[in-house]
Design an enzyme around this catalytic site. Structure first.
Site, PDB file in Angstrom:
ATOM      1  N   TYR A  72       0.982   4.413   1.722  1.00  0.00           N
ATOM      2  CA  TYR A  72       1.669   3.445   0.845  1.00  0.00           C
ATOM      3  C   TYR A  72       0.732   2.298   0.414  1.00  0.00           C
ATOM      4  O   TYR A  72       0.465   2.110  -0.779  1.00  0.00           O
ATOM      5  CB  TYR A  72       2.899   2.921   1.588  1.00  0.00           C
ATOM      6  N   ASN A 114      -5.590  12.069   7.117  1.00  0.00           N
ATOM      7  CA  ASN A 114      -5.259  13.373   7.712  1.00  0.00           C
ATOM      8  C   ASN A 114      -3.942  13.935   7.168  1.00  0.00           C
ATOM      9  O   ASN A 114      -3.440  14.936   7.672  1.00  0.00           O
ATOM     10  CB  ASN A 114      -5.204  13.284   9.250  1.00  0.00           C
ATOM     11  N   SER A 139      -0.881  -7.026  11.439  1.00  0.00           N
ATOM     12  CA  SER A 139       0.529  -7.219  11.091  1.00  0.00           C
ATOM     13  C   SER A 139       1.021  -8.558  11.625  1.00  0.00           C
ATOM     14  O   SER A 139       0.553  -9.034  12.677  1.00  0.00           O
ATOM     15  CB  SER A 139       1.332  -6.083  11.737  1.00  0.00           C
ATOM     16  N   TYR A 147       3.813  -0.189  19.145  1.00  0.00           N
ATOM     17  CA  TYR A 147       3.151  -0.309  17.839  1.00  0.00           C
ATOM     18  C   TYR A 147       2.464  -1.667  17.726  1.00  0.00           C
ATOM     19  O   TYR A 147       1.273  -1.761  17.401  1.00  0.00           O
ATOM     20  CB  TYR A 147       4.153  -0.116  16.689  1.00  0.00           C
ATOM     21  N   LYS A 157      -1.705  -3.021  17.447  1.00  0.00           N
ATOM     22  CA  LYS A 157      -2.315  -3.953  16.487  1.00  0.00           C
ATOM     23  C   LYS A 157      -3.012  -5.091  17.225  1.00  0.00           C
ATOM     24  O   LYS A 157      -4.130  -5.484  16.893  1.00  0.00           O
ATOM     25  CB  LYS A 157      -1.242  -4.515  15.534  1.00  0.00           C
ATOM     26  N   ASN A 159       5.867  -8.544   5.022  1.00  0.00           N
ATOM     27  CA  ASN A 159       6.689  -7.346   4.755  1.00  0.00           C
ATOM     28  C   ASN A 159       6.402  -6.773   3.370  1.00  0.00           C
ATOM     29  O   ASN A 159       6.985  -7.234   2.382  1.00  0.00           O
ATOM     30  CB  ASN A 159       8.175  -7.698   4.881  1.00  0.00           C
ATOM     31  N   ASN A 206      12.733   0.668   7.417  1.00  0.00           N
ATOM     32  CA  ASN A 206      12.571  -0.647   6.794  1.00  0.00           C
ATOM     33  C   ASN A 206      13.632  -0.899   5.725  1.00  0.00           C
ATOM     34  O   ASN A 206      14.218   0.027   5.169  1.00  0.00           O
ATOM     35  CB  ASN A 206      11.163  -0.778   6.197  1.00  0.00           C
ATOM     36  N   ARG A 244      19.500  -5.557  15.659  1.00  0.00           N
ATOM     37  CA  ARG A 244      18.581  -4.489  16.078  1.00  0.00           C
ATOM     38  C   ARG A 244      17.682  -5.052  17.186  1.00  0.00           C
ATOM     39  O   ARG A 244      17.136  -6.160  17.036  1.00  0.00           O
ATOM     40  CB  ARG A 244      17.739  -4.053  14.869  1.00  0.00           C
TER      41      ARG A 244
HETATM   42  P1  NAD Z   1       1.359   4.796   5.668  1.00  0.00           P
HETATM   43  O1  NAD Z   1       1.869   5.593   6.806  1.00  0.00           O
HETATM   44  O2  NAD Z   1       1.984   4.971   4.338  1.00  0.00           O
HETATM   45  O3  NAD Z   1      -0.218   4.988   5.523  1.00  0.00           O
HETATM   46  C1  NAD Z   1      -1.044   5.276   6.605  1.00  0.00           C
HETATM   47  C2  NAD Z   1      -1.893   6.476   6.250  1.00  0.00           C
HETATM   48  O4  NAD Z   1      -2.775   6.753   7.329  1.00  0.00           O
HETATM   49  C3  NAD Z   1      -1.072   7.734   5.989  1.00  0.00           C
HETATM   50  O5  NAD Z   1      -1.429   8.280   4.735  1.00  0.00           O
HETATM   51  C4  NAD Z   1      -1.427   8.670   7.149  1.00  0.00           C
HETATM   52  O6  NAD Z   1      -1.413  10.030   6.769  1.00  0.00           O
HETATM   53  C5  NAD Z   1      -2.810   8.174   7.526  1.00  0.00           C
HETATM   54  N1  NAD Z   1      -3.179   8.366   8.937  1.00  0.00           N
HETATM   55  C6  NAD Z   1      -2.448   8.065  10.037  1.00  0.00           C
HETATM   56  N2  NAD Z   1      -3.122   8.390  11.138  1.00  0.00           N
HETATM   57  C7  NAD Z   1      -4.309   8.906  10.748  1.00  0.00           C
HETATM   58  C8  NAD Z   1      -5.435   9.453  11.437  1.00  0.00           C
HETATM   59  N3  NAD Z   1      -5.478   9.515  12.755  1.00  0.00           N
HETATM   60  N4  NAD Z   1      -6.486   9.879  10.705  1.00  0.00           N
HETATM   61  C9  NAD Z   1      -6.460   9.823   9.352  1.00  0.00           C
HETATM   62  N5  NAD Z   1      -5.414   9.355   8.643  1.00  0.00           N
HETATM   63  C10 NAD Z   1      -4.356   8.895   9.342  1.00  0.00           C
HETATM   64  O7  NAD Z   1       1.455   3.250   6.124  1.00  0.00           O
HETATM   65  P2  NAD Z   1       1.259   1.930   5.256  1.00  0.00           P
HETATM   66  O8  NAD Z   1       2.576   1.271   5.125  1.00  0.00           O
HETATM   67  O9  NAD Z   1       0.449   2.208   4.053  1.00  0.00           O
HETATM   68  O10 NAD Z   1       0.427   1.072   6.297  1.00  0.00           O
HETATM   69  C11 NAD Z   1      -0.985   1.061   6.310  1.00  0.00           C
HETATM   70  C12 NAD Z   1      -1.477   0.222   7.473  1.00  0.00           C
HETATM   71  O11 NAD Z   1      -0.924  -1.088   7.376  1.00  0.00           O
HETATM   72  C13 NAD Z   1      -1.048   0.762   8.836  1.00  0.00           C
HETATM   73  O12 NAD Z   1      -2.115   0.558   9.740  1.00  0.00           O
HETATM   74  C14 NAD Z   1       0.133  -0.104   9.205  1.00  0.00           C
HETATM   75  O13 NAD Z   1       0.290  -0.226  10.592  1.00  0.00           O
HETATM   76  C15 NAD Z   1      -0.274  -1.437   8.590  1.00  0.00           C
HETATM   77  N6  NAD Z   1       0.869  -2.302   8.291  1.00  0.00           N
HETATM   78  C16 NAD Z   1       1.892  -1.814   7.526  1.00  0.00           C
HETATM   79  C17 NAD Z   1       2.988  -2.634   7.273  1.00  0.00           C
HETATM   80  C18 NAD Z   1       4.167  -2.105   6.489  1.00  0.00           C
HETATM   81  O14 NAD Z   1       5.247  -2.690   6.589  1.00  0.00           O
HETATM   82  N7  NAD Z   1       4.019  -1.056   5.689  1.00  0.00           N
HETATM   83  C19 NAD Z   1       3.025  -3.946   7.765  1.00  0.00           C
HETATM   84  C20 NAD Z   1       1.949  -4.403   8.519  1.00  0.00           C
HETATM   85  C21 NAD Z   1       0.867  -3.572   8.781  1.00  0.00           C
HETATM   86  C1  WQD Z   2      13.539  -6.548   7.577  1.00  0.00           C
HETATM   87  C2  WQD Z   2      14.891  -7.214   7.816  1.00  0.00           C
HETATM   88  C3  WQD Z   2      16.063  -6.287   9.696  1.00  0.00           C
HETATM   89  C4  WQD Z   2      16.706  -2.311   7.944  1.00  0.00           C
HETATM   90  C5  WQD Z   2       8.712  -4.265  10.331  1.00  0.00           C
HETATM   91  C6  WQD Z   2       7.769  -4.180  11.498  1.00  0.00           C
HETATM   92  C7  WQD Z   2       6.554  -5.016  11.237  1.00  0.00           C
HETATM   93  C8  WQD Z   2       5.910  -4.629   9.899  1.00  0.00           C
HETATM   94  C9  WQD Z   2       6.910  -4.632   8.791  1.00  0.00           C
HETATM   95  C10 WQD Z   2       4.271  -2.958  10.319  1.00  0.00           C
HETATM   96  C11 WQD Z   2      15.176  -7.470   9.291  1.00  0.00           C
HETATM   97  C12 WQD Z   2      16.818  -6.032   8.409  1.00  0.00           C
HETATM   98  C13 WQD Z   2      16.322  -3.621   8.151  1.00  0.00           C
HETATM   99  C14 WQD Z   2      18.084  -2.012   7.810  1.00  0.00           C
HETATM  100  C15 WQD Z   2      18.598  -4.346   8.089  1.00  0.00           C
HETATM  101  N1  WQD Z   2       5.397  -3.303   9.939  1.00  0.00           N
HETATM  102  N2  WQD Z   2      17.251  -4.626   8.224  1.00  0.00           N
HETATM  103  N3  WQD Z   2      18.971  -3.047   7.875  1.00  0.00           N
HETATM  104  O1  WQD Z   2      11.429  -5.572  11.100  1.00  0.00           O
HETATM  105  O2  WQD Z   2      10.638  -7.444   9.588  1.00  0.00           O
HETATM  106  O3  WQD Z   2       9.113  -5.614  10.157  1.00  0.00           O
HETATM  107  O4  WQD Z   2       8.041  -3.830   9.143  1.00  0.00           O
HETATM  108  O5  WQD Z   2       3.423  -3.627  10.811  1.00  0.00           O
HETATM  109  O6  WQD Z   2       5.684  -4.805  12.298  1.00  0.00           O
HETATM  110  O7  WQD Z   2       8.435  -4.664  12.659  1.00  0.00           O
HETATM  111  O8  WQD Z   2      10.964  -5.145   8.634  1.00  0.00           O
HETATM  112  O9  WQD Z   2      12.095  -3.921   6.829  1.00  0.00           O
HETATM  113  O10 WQD Z   2      12.512  -3.215   9.217  1.00  0.00           O
HETATM  114  O11 WQD Z   2      13.451  -5.388   8.413  1.00  0.00           O
HETATM  115  O12 WQD Z   2      19.442  -5.250   8.144  1.00  0.00           O
HETATM  116  O13 WQD Z   2      18.511  -0.854   7.647  1.00  0.00           O
HETATM  117  O14 WQD Z   2      15.921  -6.324   7.375  1.00  0.00           O
HETATM  118  O15 WQD Z   2      16.953  -6.575  10.744  1.00  0.00           O
HETATM  119  O16 WQD Z   2      15.904  -8.682   9.375  1.00  0.00           O
HETATM  120  P1  WQD Z   2      10.628  -6.013   9.967  1.00  0.00           P
HETATM  121  P2  WQD Z   2      12.236  -4.304   8.246  1.00  0.00           P
END
Ligand code: NAD
Ligand code: WQD
Length: 338
Positions: free
Chosen positions: A11, A32, A124, A149, A153, A179, A199, A292
């Protein structure tokens, strides 16, 4: 000189690849395909109008990564690859530590062997834990995380900091995302979760498209303006643009740099529902459910440091985030093609 983008078909990675290439950078992607479809590669290519290198490889495969570094002229890495589902991480901690922490160790070791010591890491806001009070600043204590998770991080942040202490040639940028929501303006790229979305925004868009019946709002008795949880939602393209600034930073200077990437504005769950209804014209059915586990009332950033030091600021508002999320979902009801 190329930037290696791990997890570049996911994403946030896919949106970052588009912005990097639009800005003229050379990009090499390793993924991968665990949590994305190969068609994400075709969508990126179509948007930038040119080809780029993609290697299907796991970051834990040292041999595979070695070959990529031998074949390509890589000077820096943006490291997105990782597993990211909080609930799943509680069920599968070993898989999360292996993929995220071990994967990062393998990547760093291969980078070091090839003299590539510049990395931007996807951290994050979760590292701020339960006890800090928003707005969150980078100098606050981190580590009070409540799930595997989040711990991966935090552990990776510690590893990267120790690495910088041990060898002054490293340049590391830790980006703490808030977010991310929204999608590319074209409607051809966006978030495509597997199964039931964890999410908020993908859940809302799936209700809007008729794939889910109603949203459950997790608690309406928090100490917030309407009782529902408040978060700092950031458009994925703004987030992607933050990575361009971070790559410039690590290419220009050695050391450790830490930035929040958020807007600094908090919206409640019901604020987001209303904004989405306005942007899409679709009513979202919802019910109030229990809180939650692990959620906090309020989490938003102070994004001032990224503005001062990187010259980066999020430009897209909640309305645009909702419009773009909806365009992606409505044009791709079943996500990326197989
Ligand atoms: P995503 O799952 O869409 O993208 C991650 C990609 O990494 C995927 O395409 C997956 O196939 C690939 N991948 C996973 N493990 C792998 C491995 N061992 N080798 C090679 N490829 C691998 O997730 P995203 O939302 O794009 O998030 C990207 C990064 O940002 C992640 O590290 C996630 O933890 C971090 N992050 C995401 C959010 C969020 O809310 N989306 C928030 C904070 C941090
Ligand atoms: C947002 C708000 C929920 C779903 C998570 C990870 C964080 C980061 C981002 C990776 C909250 C509420 C949600 C639903 C709801 N990811 N909610 N009904 O929890 O802030 O963060 O994603 O690093 O580490 O924890 O994001 O989108 O899950 O929730 O009411 O079906 O929406 O309670 O208040 P969050 P979220």
């Amino acid at each position: 000189m190329s930037v290696l983008v791990t997890g570049g078909l996911g994403y946030i990675g896919s949106h970052t690849c588009v912005e990097l290439m639009n800005a003229g950078a050379e990009v090499v992607v390793v993924d991968n395909l665990y949590n994305c479809k190969k068609s994400s590669y075709d969508r990126i290519k179509a948007l930038v109008g040119r080809d780029f290198k993609f290697y299907e490889c796991d970051i834990r495969d040292a041999e595979g990564l070695n070959k990529i570094f031998e074949n390509e002229d890589i000077d820096s890495v943006i490291h997105f690859a990782g597993l990211k589902a909080v609930g799943e991480s509680v069920q599968k901690p070993l898989e999360y530590f292996d993929n995220n922490v071990n994967g990062t160790l393998v990547l760093l070791d291969v980078m070091r062997k090839h003299g590539c010591k510049k990395i931007v890491f996807s951290s994050s806001a979760t590292v701020y834990g339960m006890n800090n009070v928003s707005p969150l600043t980078e100098d606050m204590q981190v580590g009070g995380v409540t799930n595997p998770y989040g711990r991966t991080k935090y552990m990776i942040e510690c590893i990267l900091q120790d690495l910088c202490v041990s060898d002054k040639e490293w340049s590391v940028c830790l980006l703490r995302y808030f977010n991310p929501i929204g999608a590319h303006k074209s409607g051809t790229m966006g978030e495509d979760p597997n199964g039931i979305p964890n999410n908020l925004m993908p859940y809302i868009t799936q209700v809007a498209i008729g794939k889910r019946e109603k949203l459950t709002v997790y608690g309406d008795d928090y100490d917030t303006h309407d009782g529902t949880g408040v978060r700092d939602y950031i458009h994925v393209v703004d987030l992607a643009l933050g990575h361009l600034k971070a790559v410039e930073k690590v290419r220009g200077e050695n050391g450790l740099f830490i930035y929040n990437l958020g807007t600094g504005i908090g919206y409640s769950v019901l604020d987001v529902v209303k904004a989405f209804e306005k942007a899409s014209g679709v009513e979202i059915s919802y019910q109030i459910g229990p809180r939650r586990a692990g959620d906090i009332a309020t989490c938003y950033s102070d994004p001032g440091k990224a503005l001062n030091e990187l010259g980066w600021k999020a430009e897209r508002d909640i309305e645009e985030m909702c419009e773009d999320s909806w365009r992606w979902q409505s044009q791709n009801p079943t996500g990326y093609p197989d």
